[in-house]
Design a protein around this motif. Structure first.
Motif, mmCIF file in Angstrom:
data_model
loop_
_atom_site.group_PDB
_atom_site.id
_atom_site.type_symbol
_atom_site.label_atom_id
_atom_site.label_comp_id
_atom_site.label_asym_id
_atom_site.label_seq_id
_atom_site.Cartn_x
_atom_site.Cartn_y
_atom_site.Cartn_z
ATOM 1 N N GLU A 140 -10.140 -36.466 28.317
ATOM 2 C CA GLU A 140 -11.246 -35.585 27.953
ATOM 3 C C GLU A 140 -11.612 -35.746 26.483
ATOM 4 O OE1 GLU A 140 -8.729 -34.811 29.786
ATOM 5 O OE2 GLU A 140 -9.514 -33.980 31.670
ATOM 6 N N ILE A 141 -10.573 -35.834 25.637
ATOM 7 C CA ILE A 141 -10.820 -36.023 24.204
ATOM 8 C C ILE A 141 -11.468 -37.385 23.949
ATOM 9 C CG2 ILE A 141 -9.701 -36.304 21.964
ATOM 10 C CD1 ILE A 141 -7.653 -34.227 22.852
ATOM 11 N N LYS A 142 -10.966 -38.424 24.632
ATOM 12 C CA LYS A 142 -11.551 -39.753 24.465
ATOM 13 C C LYS A 142 -13.015 -39.772 24.892
ATOM 14 C CE LYS A 142 -7.666 -42.970 24.639
ATOM 15 N NZ LYS A 142 -8.133 -43.805 23.527
ATOM 16 N N THR A 143 -13.314 -39.092 25.996
ATOM 17 C CA THR A 143 -14.702 -39.034 26.481
ATOM 18 C C THR A 143 -15.596 -38.320 25.484
ATOM 19 O OG1 THR A 143 -13.911 -39.011 28.773
ATOM 20 C CG2 THR A 143 -16.176 -38.301 28.380
ATOM 21 N N ILE A 144 -15.088 -37.216 24.931
ATOM 22 C CA ILE A 144 -15.873 -36.461 23.946
ATOM 23 C C ILE A 144 -16.137 -37.311 22.700
ATOM 24 C CG2 ILE A 144 -15.813 -34.484 22.373
ATOM 25 C CD1 ILE A 144 -14.296 -32.960 24.558
ATOM 26 N N LEU A 180 -18.740 -39.969 23.605
ATOM 27 C CA LEU A 180 -20.064 -39.352 23.656
ATOM 28 C C LEU A 180 -20.544 -38.977 22.265
ATOM 29 C CD1 LEU A 180 -19.673 -37.034 26.795
ATOM 30 C CD2 LEU A 180 -20.972 -39.160 26.635
ATOM 31 N N GLY A 181 -19.588 -38.608 21.403
ATOM 32 C CA GLY A 181 -19.960 -38.267 20.028
ATOM 33 C C GLY A 181 -20.571 -39.450 19.298
ATOM 34 N N VAL A 182 -19.990 -40.644 19.509
ATOM 35 C CA VAL A 182 -20.549 -41.859 18.898
ATOM 36 C C VAL A 182 -21.954 -42.127 19.425
ATOM 37 C CG1 VAL A 182 -20.290 -44.364 18.689
ATOM 38 C CG2 VAL A 182 -18.288 -42.887 18.487
ATOM 39 N N LEU A 183 -22.131 -41.993 20.741
ATOM 40 C CA LEU A 183 -23.449 -42.227 21.339
ATOM 41 C C LEU A 183 -24.474 -41.209 20.853
ATOM 42 C CD1 LEU A 183 -22.506 -43.046 25.054
ATOM 43 C CD2 LEU A 183 -23.076 -44.641 23.220
#
Length: 325
Positions: A36-40, A43-46
């Protein structure tokens, strides 16, 4: 495990307070939020790059192109400096990231760098009409970063950039102006690309240098090679050369099939079956197309229905065979 704690508690080796804590911990296990943290973060970079792009697009007349380039360069340089400072020593084996944010900061650095080069070329034509050079520089930088920092995501970006560089270098006018992808130059170029990627995949394993990069090279190499071979077959559909292309395709499929069983990879086995099915279907359609007036359409429908069912059973049996190999 609970029985062990109960036994220790009954024998007086575990206090009541400790026993209650252990029991409560087992009744309410910890919830892992790693992905979940990796996904966030991803998405933060995008969101960050997309938001900056939108902000720049809407205010470009006010802030100016020079400021935009400086901002993008500052982001990229800052991220690279951070990554160089905290990176672990280089190794031919897999190197773990120093922390969770490292991979995403590096991804932001490379994304910003590619945007910087693209913006520079688009707005100021720094490389003139030499689009090959404009794509070569990001490709070399991305490959260096992928290996130096051991980053699979950057390696995928580098491979994609390599495909763009090879396509743009050989036929810039056709590719950019006429969008002529059905040409011998494009077909042979991407066939060469696929072979190079597959060679790189086996080289990483043979020389034991970043062996975990093999899948990425082989993934793109198998797709590109199969597509190029199919494109060659259909390009020479009305000549005798189509048989040569089909023979090469089946030979390549056999080699990947053997490697898939050797490494117990159902994914590459699936690719072999699907691409081979497309090739065989092309031969069947070619054989039946001349008989359209005499029931050819019905035969084609029966073929696709029957072959589709057979394909499913084949994949199921191959999967079982792969597990018991």
């Amino acid at each position: 495990m609970n029985e062990l704690y109960k036994t220790l508690h009954a024998e007086g080796l575990l206090s009541d307070e400790s026993f209650e804590k252990v029991t409560a911990e087992h009744e309410l296990p910890l919830f892992h939020v790693h992905w979940e943290i990796k996904t966030i973060l991803y998405l933060g970079v995008l969101v960050l790059t997309g938001g900056l792009g939108l902000l720049i697009y809407e205010n470009i007349d006010t802030i100016g192109h020079q400021f935009v380039l400086m901002l993008i360069a500052a982001i990229s340089i800052g991220c690279f400096v951070y990554c160089f400072r905290i990176k672990l020593p280089f190794s031919a084996e897999k190197v773990k990231s120093p922390n969770t944010a490292f991979d995403y900061v590096l991804l932001l650095a490379c994304t910003s760098f590619v945007i910087f080069i693209g913006y520079l070329q688009f707005e100021y034509k720094v490389f003139g009409l030499n689009y090959g050079l404009a794509t070569l520089i990001p490709m070399l930088v991305l490959f260096f970063v992928a290996y130096w920092f051991d980053h699979l995501g950057i390696l995928n970006m580098a491979i994609a950039n390599m495909a763009i560089w090879m396509g743009v270098s050989v036929t810039p006018k056709q590719l950019l102006l006429n969008s002529d992808f059905d040409s011998e130059t494009i077909i042979y170029t991407y066939l060469l690309l696929g072979i190079l990627l597959i060679a790189a995949a086996y080289a990483t394993q043979h020389f034991k240098f970043k062996k975990h990069f093999k899948f990425s090279y082989q993934h793109y190499g198998v797709h590109v090679t199969f597509i190029a071979l199919l494109a060659g077959y259909f390009h020479y559909y009305d000549s005798m050369l189509c048989a040569v292309w089909m023979l090469i395709l089946f030979l390549f499929a056999f080699l990947i099939y053997q490697d898939a069983f050797k490494n117990k990879s159902f994914y590459f086995l699936l690719l072999v079956i699907l691409y081979s099915y497309i090739a065989v279907s092309g031969l069947v359609v070619r054989a039946l197309i001349r008989g359209l007036e005499s029931g050819g359409i019905s035969l084609l429908l029966m073929y696709f229905i029957g072959s589709g069912i057979g394909l499913i059973f084949l994949l199921i049996n191959l999967n079982k065979k792969l597990k018991t190999a």
